[in-house]
Each structure stands twice: as structure tokens, then as C-alpha cells.
Design an enzyme around this catalytic site. Sequence first.
Site, PDB file in Angstrom:
ATOM      1  N   CYS B 207       0.635  -1.095  -0.086  1.00  0.00           N
ATOM      2  CA  CYS B 207      -0.048   0.162  -0.111  1.00  0.00           C
ATOM      3  C   CYS B 207       0.945   1.231   0.056  1.00  0.00           C
ATOM      4  O   CYS B 207       0.691   2.227  -0.509  1.00  0.00           O
ATOM      5  CB  CYS B 207      -0.920   0.057   1.113  1.00  0.00           C
ATOM      6  SG  CYS B 207      -2.046  -1.415   1.292  1.00  0.00           S
ATOM      7  N   HIS B 211       0.925   5.101  -0.906  1.00  0.00           N
ATOM      8  CA  HIS B 211       0.375   6.151  -0.061  1.00  0.00           C
ATOM      9  C   HIS B 211       1.446   6.343   1.138  1.00  0.00           C
ATOM     10  O   HIS B 211       1.131   6.425   2.175  1.00  0.00           O
ATOM     11  CB  HIS B 211      -0.809   5.475   0.378  1.00  0.00           C
ATOM     12  CG  HIS B 211      -1.916   5.138  -0.418  1.00  0.00           C
ATOM     13  ND1 HIS B 211      -2.513   6.379  -1.242  1.00  0.00           N
ATOM     14  CD2 HIS B 211      -2.663   3.886  -1.241  1.00  0.00           C
ATOM     15  CE1 HIS B 211      -3.275   5.832  -2.015  1.00  0.00           C
ATOM     16  NE2 HIS B 211      -3.423   4.534  -1.953  1.00  0.00           N
ATOM     17  N   ARG B 254     -12.869   0.280  -3.184  1.00  0.00           N
ATOM     18  CA  ARG B 254     -11.721   0.847  -3.275  1.00  0.00           C
ATOM     19  C   ARG B 254     -10.476  -0.350  -2.749  1.00  0.00           C
ATOM     20  O   ARG B 254      -9.424  -0.220  -3.378  1.00  0.00           O
ATOM     21  CB  ARG B 254     -11.618   1.969  -2.297  1.00  0.00           C
ATOM     22  CG  ARG B 254     -10.010   2.613  -1.994  1.00  0.00           C
ATOM     23  CD  ARG B 254      -9.906   3.475  -3.270  1.00  0.00           C
ATOM     24  NE  ARG B 254      -8.854   2.599  -4.343  1.00  0.00           N
ATOM     25  CZ  ARG B 254      -8.698   2.991  -5.434  1.00  0.00           C
ATOM     26  NH1 ARG B 254      -8.835   4.036  -6.036  1.00  0.00           N
ATOM     27  NH2 ARG B 254      -7.976   1.988  -6.323  1.00  0.00           N
ATOM     28  N   CYS B 258      -7.316  -1.398  -5.314  1.00  0.00           N
ATOM     29  CA  CYS B 258      -5.981  -1.174  -4.970  1.00  0.00           C
ATOM     30  C   CYS B 258      -5.208  -2.516  -5.153  1.00  0.00           C
ATOM     31  O   CYS B 258      -4.280  -2.579  -5.813  1.00  0.00           O
ATOM     32  CB  CYS B 258      -5.935  -0.656  -3.449  1.00  0.00           C
ATOM     33  SG  CYS B 258      -6.190   1.035  -3.034  1.00  0.00           S
TER      34      CYS B 258
END
Lengths: 232, 297
Positions: B207, B211, B254, B258
Site C-alpha cells: 500500500c 500512499h 476501493r 488497490c
Amino acid sequence: MFKKTPLAAGVAAFATIIFAGGCAVADADKSGKVDYTAMTPHELAEYLMFEANGGGGFNLSQEVQEGGTARERMQQDELQKACSIIDDGKPDAETLSAIRAAAQESIVYPEGGIKLGDWKKGRELAWSGFGYRIGHNFDDHSKREAGGTCYNCHQLATDRTGGTVGPSLTGYGKTRGTSDAILKYAYDMIYNPHVYFPCTHMPRFGANGMLTEEKIADIMAYMFDPESPVNE
Amino acid sequence: MPAMGWTATNKDNPLMEVSMFKKALLALPVALALGAAAHAEKPPEEVLQGLIDSVDSAYLTQSEQNLLMMPDNPALWVGMDGEDLFHTARGPNNVSMEACDFGKGPGVLEGAYVEMPRYFEDTGKVMDLETRIVHCMTEVQGFDKDDPAVKQRHGSGSDHMKLQTYIAMQSNGMEWNNPLDHPLEKAMRDAGEVLFARRAGKADFNCFACHGQSGKQVRASVLPNATVGEDWTKAISWPAFRVGHDNVRSSQHRVRGCYYQMRQAGMKAGSDASIAVISYWTDLARGQPAILPDMKR
């Protein structure tokens, strides 16, 4: 790939813990009810991925483009394990050098040396974000070839908008020339960037089999060819 | 009536004058129908504006157009449909969702969503909003698990998105505060923390590949930084109308997206892995105000 390094031993021990943990859970619970609170966070994460919800929290039986199934995709290799640190921290210096050494060993160079291909093909490959996605909208490589996804993270020729997660590569060949050393550096960075930046977020396009030798040559031509719009 | 603030704010915006007449007609029934949301002092666009004013963030400010459109967010109407659906007796058992407990007692929705995922005694599980709605549909209303009402998770026209939007809107402007008191809540949050950093798949991503930094873009999209609360509350404020999809989307949508872009395996809807990720990402936004419903590019 990390044989003969301290990293391999550490990773192997870690894998054993997870495996043993998984077995202990299965053994302890013949009623079918599994106690998540009895596991470490790492054990639970692996359990949620591969075993919970009837065979894992993901569709692991799906076939993938490179052959095999999503289950194999989700299993971590040694580099992925070593670079998966809470809060995205970096491993210790010894591990980092082991990663660099293993990355160097992984790189296969073209017979006859590194050559530049067709920049026009490279331009489209660099732009394309298609390829290797699975799940609910499978990328069918028989209908369209997998691209390099370069523009996702890098700016190249400025007639198209690129990302900024990685550094700008605009004017790459123009500013750096085309010496053997810089060609090797660019080839290495595309093939396995961990050789220079251990635990970088950039994919191993060569070592992971996302780009063929020919595609790498085309993308490198896009970066280095004086005619390429990257070098306008 | 505080809900009228939703329309009053638009008067301050000269760009909105053209649509004032339309708004006057449309906003009144919305304000009335969503009366339960009126406890939130600020409409979603003002919650977002407060964040923008408090921090320098390229992510929060990337679409001025979206900010201007938020008073007309199509998600507001999806939420209105959700209100009807929520209070209608449905399913083989012919009961409404008012009989359902979202963590604060049967039918109590105010502030419920910002305290999810949470542990539910009746199932012995940590559940997010979507899996809790599934539970209510199947166990309380008696729907078969294969009924379209239960199975269809995505799209503005789905029962799920209508209900999720309505329920989530009752937490607009409130601070994310998912409980971690129960050992299972803590275990799921901690597993989510591991999953967030877990690199795997064809491209080695986790992730943090997208991010972990501020102001970076994937192509033209500015990415939210998970370590900056003001960015992250907007990032996790789902349901949101996604302009590029022309649909209201959920947290589950979402997370699935991802994993898809990371070239990892397809996520099973409502799997415990997905709830662990959502538990951790909610914890990362703790104390920041939720923007519900949000509008995203």
C-alpha cells in the site's frame, strides 16, 4: 536467490514460524472456530490471506498470465519478505547489502551487449498501463500486449502526463549521453532496481518477467534515442 | 433547522448562482428527507474545506471542480434512496433495517459508521459496514444470500450503495474512532497493519508504494498519504461519488481496486482480510473528521 547470506537464514526462520503457527491453529481447533487473538499479527495476516473465508480472503485459484495461480502470486519471495516492514521502514544494513547482491545476481544481460531498440514501440510500451492485472477485470495478454507502466510513476516526453512517484526521466539520454556505463545503469534499473536502491518501490521488470529483453530495448530507445520525444 | 445550512452555504459561492433555482427546488426535499443528518453542523464540502484550510495538501486541493460540485453530489440522492430503503419493511421476514444494530443499538445510526469496523457480539466477528448490512439482510430481513439485494455490492443503483451511503451520512463531520478495546478488534487492526506493508504480486507493491509520500502523482492523480491524517480522512471517506466512474463507490470497492492495480489477487468481497485492511486504515485517520458523502475524481 539469497543463498549463503544471513538474510536467507532469517527469512527461513520467519517462514517456519508462520508455518508452525498455521499448523498450531488448525490443530488446536477441530470445531472449525479459529482464535485470531492467539496469533501474532504476521500469522493472522497470512491466515487471512491464505486460509480464512474458505480458502483465503482472495480468489487464489484464479489462473494468472504468467502461468500458475493467484496463490503463487500472493506468496512472497525473499526480497518481498525482507522489504515488508511495518510502516514501510527499511531493513538493517546487512540485509540491504544482501538484497543488492542478490539483485545483481538476478540480472541477465542480452547476448552481444545492451542495445537500443525501436523508440516508437518503446513510447507506447512506456505509456501503456495494461498488463498482469487479475481479479475482476483480467488483462488478456492474447488481445493486447503487456506494457511497461512507466508513465504511471515517471514523467517522460512532456506531451503526455506522467506520474511523480519516481523521478522525472524527461531528457534522459540528452542529459546523460549513451555511454556503456549509463546504458548498463538504465538496463539494471529496469531489470532489477534493488541493485542500486534496495527495497525501492519500483517493480523488477526484468527479474519479475514483466518485460521481455526486446521490450526493455524498445523502452531504453525511448529514453536514449536522440530522435525520441523524451530528448527533444 | 440546521439542515438548511446545506443550501445557505451555496449563496456565498458566485459560481453556483446559475443553478440556484434548481438547487432551491432540489435541496429542500433533500434537507427534509435527510433530516437525520442535520446533526452534522457542516455539510461535507465544508468539512473538506476545513481540512484544506488547516494543512498544505496537494491531494486535498487537486480538484477545485469537485469541491464546487459537492453541494450537488449525486451521492446525496443515492443516500436519499437509501433512507427509504432502510426504513421500508423488506425481505421474507418483512422487517425494516431499524431492527438492525450497527454498533450503537438497533436503528441508531448517528455516529455509527465512524466507529466501524467493530466487534459485534451477535456474530462474534469484527465487521465493516458492508458485511454488517449483509448480516442484517440475511439474518434480520431473511434474504437469501444469493438474492440480488445481498449479492449486488457495486453501483449507485444497488441496494448496498444506497444503504451504505445513507448510513454513512449520519456520521458526516464526526471523527473516525473505530474501537480497539475488544481483543479481536485489536487483532484485526494489527493484521491490517501487516497487510498494508506486505509486498507481493507481480510488481512487488504494498500500500505504501502509492500512499507513503505527500503530493506524489500516479499519472494525473495526486495520491493521499496514509501517514497524514488530513489527507487520509478524505482518502477513506467512502461512500463517495467517483466522477470518473459515474457511480457511488464503497470502501470495499476501493480496497479491491488497490489490490487489482497492485497486480495482486482479486479480493473476496467482505473477506476478513479486507476488513483487517479497513480497520487499520480507519485507525490511521483516527480523530480526523469524516467527509460523508465525499466526491472523488
